[in-house]
Design a protein around this motif. Sequence first.
Motif, short mmCIF file in Angstrom:
data_model
loop_
_atom_site.label_atom_id
_atom_site.label_comp_id
_atom_site.label_asym_id
_atom_site.label_seq_id
_atom_site.Cartn_x
_atom_site.Cartn_y
_atom_site.Cartn_z
N TYR A 1 38.80 36.56 45.02
CA TYR A 1 39.47 37.81 45.35
C TYR A 1 40.23 38.36 44.15
O TYR A 1 40.17 39.56 43.85
CB TYR A 1 40.41 37.59 46.54
CG TYR A 1 41.04 38.86 47.07
CD1 TYR A 1 40.26 39.96 47.39
CD2 TYR A 1 42.41 38.95 47.28
CE1 TYR A 1 40.83 41.13 47.88
CE2 TYR A 1 42.99 40.11 47.78
CZ TYR A 1 42.20 41.19 48.08
OH TYR A 1 42.76 42.34 48.56
N HIS B 1 45.91 46.59 47.55
CA HIS B 1 45.05 45.40 47.55
C HIS B 1 45.62 44.32 46.63
O HIS B 1 45.53 43.13 46.93
CB HIS B 1 43.62 45.76 47.14
CG HIS B 1 42.88 46.49 48.21
ND1 HIS B 1 42.83 47.86 48.27
CD2 HIS B 1 42.18 46.04 49.27
CE1 HIS B 1 42.12 48.22 49.33
NE2 HIS B 1 41.72 47.13 49.96
N CYS C 1 40.75 32.45 46.64
CA CYS C 1 41.79 33.16 45.91
C CYS C 1 41.27 33.62 44.55
O CYS C 1 41.49 34.77 44.14
CB CYS C 1 43.01 32.25 45.74
SG CYS C 1 44.44 33.07 45.00
N ILE D 1 50.16 38.03 47.48
CA ILE D 1 50.54 37.24 48.66
C ILE D 1 49.60 36.04 48.80
O ILE D 1 50.06 34.91 49.06
CB ILE D 1 50.54 38.12 49.93
CG1 ILE D 1 51.68 39.13 49.86
CG2 ILE D 1 50.63 37.26 51.19
CD1 ILE D 1 51.63 40.22 50.92
N PHE D 2 48.32 36.26 48.61
CA PHE D 2 47.34 35.16 48.66
C PHE D 2 47.66 34.11 47.59
O PHE D 2 47.64 32.91 47.85
CB PHE D 2 45.94 35.73 48.49
CG PHE D 2 44.81 34.82 48.91
CD1 PHE D 2 45.02 33.53 49.37
CD2 PHE D 2 43.50 35.27 48.83
CE1 PHE D 2 43.97 32.71 49.75
CE2 PHE D 2 42.44 34.46 49.21
CZ PHE D 2 42.68 33.18 49.67
N SER E 1 48.21 42.34 48.36
CA SER E 1 47.62 41.30 49.21
C SER E 1 47.13 40.13 48.36
O SER E 1 47.22 38.98 48.78
CB SER E 1 46.48 41.88 50.05
OG SER E 1 45.35 42.19 49.26
#
Length: 193
Positions: free
Chosen positions: A174, A140, A171, A146-147, A143
């Motif tokens: 998260y 996670h 962003c 990457i975000f 990811s």
Amino acid sequence: MEDKLVYIEEAEQPLSMHPKKFALWLFIVTVVMIFASMTSAYIVRQAEGNWLEFDLPSVFWYTSAVVVLSSFTLHWGYLSAKRDNLDQLKVALAATVVLGLVFLVGQWYSWVALVDRDVYFVGNPAGSFLYVFTGLHALHLISGVIFLIIVLISSFKYEVHSKQMARMEMCVTYWHFLGGLWLYLFMFLMLNH
């Protein structure tokens, strides 16, 4: 004939949320449910016995500090975006990406430390759970990095600023969630290993 006054109630406005933010929150709820079920399974399995006792790698303390620091740098970036200070936004996002990568490297070293202590993925359930917890969180976090990179690239294209904050807000949400999740897992493991 009397004129009757008829009061018509105004229709209630539905709560509205950006569809991508809604999808993000659904995803977060899903991840919470996954980790809640896994920590519950951990407690149930631990109570059955045959549980390997070992010390957690000390690198977990460092990675925890890194993830907290990354939340601060990302919040700095968020505030910079709201003030249209785009140079600081780029620096803050880049710093958060680097800290995210440092966390992932630290995670790798935690696995090396576990192997040095003869704690493996296959074997005792205590080790298996630890690898699954940290590996799933690392997935996670990848990811999340990457975000962050996507938002960083968007900031160089001037697509993130005070009038266009949806991507940045998602962003931040998260990333803070991932940081909180790691702190939860670390404390859980500290109290239950």
